[in-house]
Design an enzyme around this catalytic site. Structure first.
Site: not given
Ligand code: ATP
Length: 292
Positions: A11, A137
């Site tokens: 997203k 999210d």
């Molecule tokens: P948001 O925008 O919801 O804050 P994000 O895109 O910034 O999310 P993610 O890619 O969801 O961040 O990753 C955040 C943390 O979650 C990472 O440090 C990772 O180690 C952990 N994590 C746990 N499960 C997953 C997964 N299935 N895929 C990616 N990261 C994951």
């Protein structure tokens, strides 16, 4: 059925304002989410061995109970008093900790996929309620398309989704912790004019240029002050020809641009591809999860 394959779409936030701090430590948001075509592939299989196994090649993604996909499967299993073995394979394309909700998208794909694979009979609404316990999210990732998100981003109202609007995504390779960004937020800095209502009207009219011109994310303030290189990247992106507007997504560090057309997105991508660690063109998506 022994396996199900689910696309877990990322997203972007077209608009993100923080409207207050809550007693539980979280913040109340007013945000407009949009799903995008960029996705991870999540393959869920029944396995003989009991328990949940997660396989993912990406070194930044945990394979144990810290993985949001694991926690989603565990949550569904607990809600029905136990499910036999589940193997979850995650093929990552969405950059990790990048403001694109990759982990939440994986959790949404598992909620959707396990519900179907094991014929658990949960409604979409119930899955969204369960998903909110995993991350703010997750409900949107199940909902997909475009939505206004209030509360911690989990109270959703559907908005008309943009159809196949070309986007360019750039990530400078900085992983940002969402929690740290919120801790640094200073409400006295929130003086800019808010454009949420304008973006909603633009979505209703399908006015892509209007959306691009009114993008807004308050979290740019704390993130840009700590990482001026992200501010510089956004400034460079914003001044390219054929860019309708650019913004940092969520808590960063990914910066996206709404582009005038697909050719412009590809031209802009070839300009940036050697300057950043992640650069891709994509389009808006009407869905957050889809079985393929
Ligand atoms: P948001 O925008 O919801 O804050 P994000 O895109 O910034 O999310 P993610 O890619 O969801 O961040 O990753 C955040 C943390 O979650 C990472 O440090 C990772 O180690 C952990 N994590 C746990 N499960 C997953 C997964 N299935 N895929 C990616 N990261 C994951």
């Amino acid at each position: 059925m022994q396996e199900i394959r689910v696309r877990a779409h990322a997203k972007i936030n077209l608009y993100l304002d923080v409207v207050g701090k809550r007693e539980d430590g979280y913040h109340n948001l007013e945000t407009i989410f949009h799903s995008i075509e960029l996705h991870d592939d999540v393959i869920i299989r029944k396995q003989r061995t009991k328990g949940i196994t997660v396989y993912c090649e990406h070194l930044g993604v945990p394979r144990d109970s810290r993985n949001l996909a694991y926690r989603a499967a565990n949550l569904l299993s607990d809600s029905v008093g136990g499910i036999d073995g589940i193997r979850i394979e995650i093929h990552k394309r969405i950059p990790v900790a990048a403001g694109l909700a990759g982990g939440s998208a994986n959790a949404a794909a598992v909620l959707h996929g396990v519900n179907q694979l094991f014929a658990l009979g949960f409604t979409q609404e119930r899955l969204m309620q369960l998903g909110a316990a995993l991350g703010a999210d997750v409900p949107f990732c199940l909902h997909g398309g475009a939505a206004l998100g209030l509360g911690i981003g989990d109270q959703l109202t559907r908005l008309p989704a943009l159809s196949d609007v070309p986007l360019l995504l750039l990530n400078p390779g900085i992983e940002i912790s969402t929690a740290t960004v919120f801790q640094k937020l200073n409400f006295s800095l929130t003086t800019e004019e808010k454009t949420g209502i304008i973006i909603r009207t633009c979505l209703e009219k399908g006015d892509v240029i209007g959306v691009g011109q009114n993008l807004y994310n308050l979290l740019e303030v704390p993130v840009f002050s700590e990482y001026p290189e992200i501010a510089a990247l956004k400034a460079e992106l914003s001044t390219q020809t054929e860019v309708c507007g650019a913004l940092m997504s969520g808590s960063g560090a990914t910066v996206f641009a709404v582009m005038q057309n697909g050719g412009a997105a590809r031209r802009c991508a070839s300009y940036f591809k050697d300057k950043v660690s992640f650069c891709t063109t994509t389009v808006t998506s009407p869905v957050g999860v889809s079985v393929y």
